[in-house]
Scaffold this motif. Structure first.
Motif, PDB file in Angstrom:
ATOM      1  N   CYS A   3       0.980  -1.277   0.271  1.00 27.82           N
ATOM      2  CA  CYS A   3      -0.312   0.416  -0.141  1.00 27.82           C
ATOM      3  C   CYS A   3       1.161   1.245  -0.025  1.00 27.82           C
ATOM      4  N   GLN A   4       0.299   2.359  -0.228  1.00 27.42           N
ATOM      5  CA  GLN A   4       1.236   3.916  -0.250  1.00 27.42           C
ATOM      6  C   GLN A   4       1.434   3.959   0.911  1.00 27.42           C
ATOM      7  N   SER A  19       4.565   1.524   0.989  1.00 27.61           N
ATOM      8  CA  SER A  19       5.630   1.899   0.884  1.00 27.61           C
ATOM      9  C   SER A  19       6.456   3.033   1.147  1.00 27.61           C
ATOM     10  N   ALA A  20       6.368   4.482   1.848  1.00 27.59           N
ATOM     11  CA  ALA A  20       6.429   5.299   1.382  1.00 27.59           C
ATOM     12  C   ALA A  20       7.626   5.306   2.654  1.00 27.59           C
ATOM     13  N   LEU A  21       7.525   4.472   3.615  1.00 26.78           N
ATOM     14  CA  LEU A  21       8.688   4.156   4.603  1.00 26.78           C
ATOM     15  C   LEU A  21       9.448   3.671   3.830  1.00 26.78           C
ATOM     16  N   GLU A  22      10.650   4.675   3.965  1.00 25.55           N
ATOM     17  CA  GLU A  22      12.103   4.972   4.062  1.00 25.55           C
ATOM     18  C   GLU A  22      12.893   4.935   5.628  1.00 25.55           C
ATOM     19  N   THR A  23      13.038   5.506   6.505  1.00 26.28           N
ATOM     20  CA  THR A  23      13.622   5.509   7.673  1.00 26.28           C
ATOM     21  C   THR A  23      12.518   5.063   9.117  1.00 26.28           C
ATOM     22  N   LEU A  24      12.767   4.221   9.699  1.00 27.11           N
ATOM     23  CA  LEU A  24      12.154   3.886  10.317  1.00 27.11           C
ATOM     24  C   LEU A  24      11.979   3.821  12.292  1.00 27.11           C
ATOM     25  N   TYR A  53      -2.873  -0.088   9.393  1.00 31.04           N
ATOM     26  CA  TYR A  53      -4.237   0.038   9.953  1.00 31.04           C
ATOM     27  C   TYR A  53      -5.518   0.448   8.768  1.00 31.04           C
ATOM     28  N   GLN A  54      -4.763   1.449   7.946  1.00 32.23           N
ATOM     29  CA  GLN A  54      -5.976   2.106   7.019  1.00 32.23           C
ATOM     30  C   GLN A  54      -6.167   1.067   5.330  1.00 32.23           C
ATOM     31  N   ASP A  55      -5.478  -0.052   5.390  1.00 34.51           N
ATOM     32  CA  ASP A  55      -5.563  -0.693   4.024  1.00 34.51           C
ATOM     33  C   ASP A  55      -4.880  -2.136   4.597  1.00 34.51           C
ATOM     34  N   GLN A  56      -5.220  -2.199   5.936  1.00 35.88           N
ATOM     35  CA  GLN A  56      -4.918  -3.799   6.657  1.00 35.88           C
ATOM     36  C   GLN A  56      -4.009  -4.651   5.118  1.00 35.88           C
ATOM     37  N   ALA A  57      -3.041  -4.324   5.424  1.00 37.55           N
ATOM     38  CA  ALA A  57      -1.825  -4.412   4.676  1.00 37.55           C
ATOM     39  C   ALA A  57      -0.748  -4.499   5.186  1.00 37.55           C
ATOM     40  N   MET A  58       0.555  -5.684   5.343  1.00 40.46           N
ATOM     41  CA  MET A  58       1.696  -6.012   5.793  1.00 40.46           C
ATOM     42  C   MET A  58       2.865  -6.101   5.029  1.00 40.46           C
ATOM     43  N   ALA A  59       4.012  -5.552   5.803  1.00 43.54           N
ATOM     44  CA  ALA A  59       4.967  -5.946   5.002  1.00 43.54           C
ATOM     45  C   ALA A  59       5.947  -6.453   5.974  1.00 43.54           C
ATOM     46  N   GLU A  60       7.137  -7.379   5.398  1.00 40.43           N
ATOM     47  CA  GLU A  60       8.718  -7.304   6.324  1.00 40.43           C
ATOM     48  C   GLU A  60       9.260  -6.375   5.863  1.00 40.43           C
ATOM     49  N   TYR A  61      10.117  -6.357   7.127  1.00 36.64           N
ATOM     50  CA  TYR A  61      11.560  -5.501   6.030  1.00 36.64           C
ATOM     51  C   TYR A  61      13.028  -6.026   6.881  1.00 36.64           C
TER      52      TYR A  61
END
Length: 87
Positions: free
Chosen positions: A4-5, A8-13, A79-87
């Protein structure tokens, strides 16, 4: 599958500044796991915890993305898009 956008926008955690849920501490409660808001750094307890402060923070602020503050866990949730990503 594309992220999700928000993910995808995460650059620095943003890491947890402290390993506690301040709302639970103030209430004298405990938590199961901690989550960190990637918009402001708020640390809140997970949905398995009695108070669900991370989700309540999202509901109050609309900050969409959290990461796990748990050692060894490397994932983010939107939460908004109910999406998960591993980093």
């Amino acid at each position: 599958m594309a992220l999700c956008q928000h993910l995808s926008a995460l650059e620095t955690l943003v890491p947890a500044a402290d390993y506690s849920c301040p709302e639970c501490v103030a209430q004298g409660d405990t938590w199961v796991h901690l989550r960190v808001c990637q918009s402001c750094g708020h640390v809140g307890c997970c949905d398995q915890s009695k108070n669900k402060h991370a989700t309540k923070h999202f509901q109050a602020t609309s900050h969409p993305v959290i990461i796990s503050a748990e050692p060894g866990e490397q994932w983010a949730w939107c939460y908004q898009d109910q999406a998960m990503a591993e980093y």
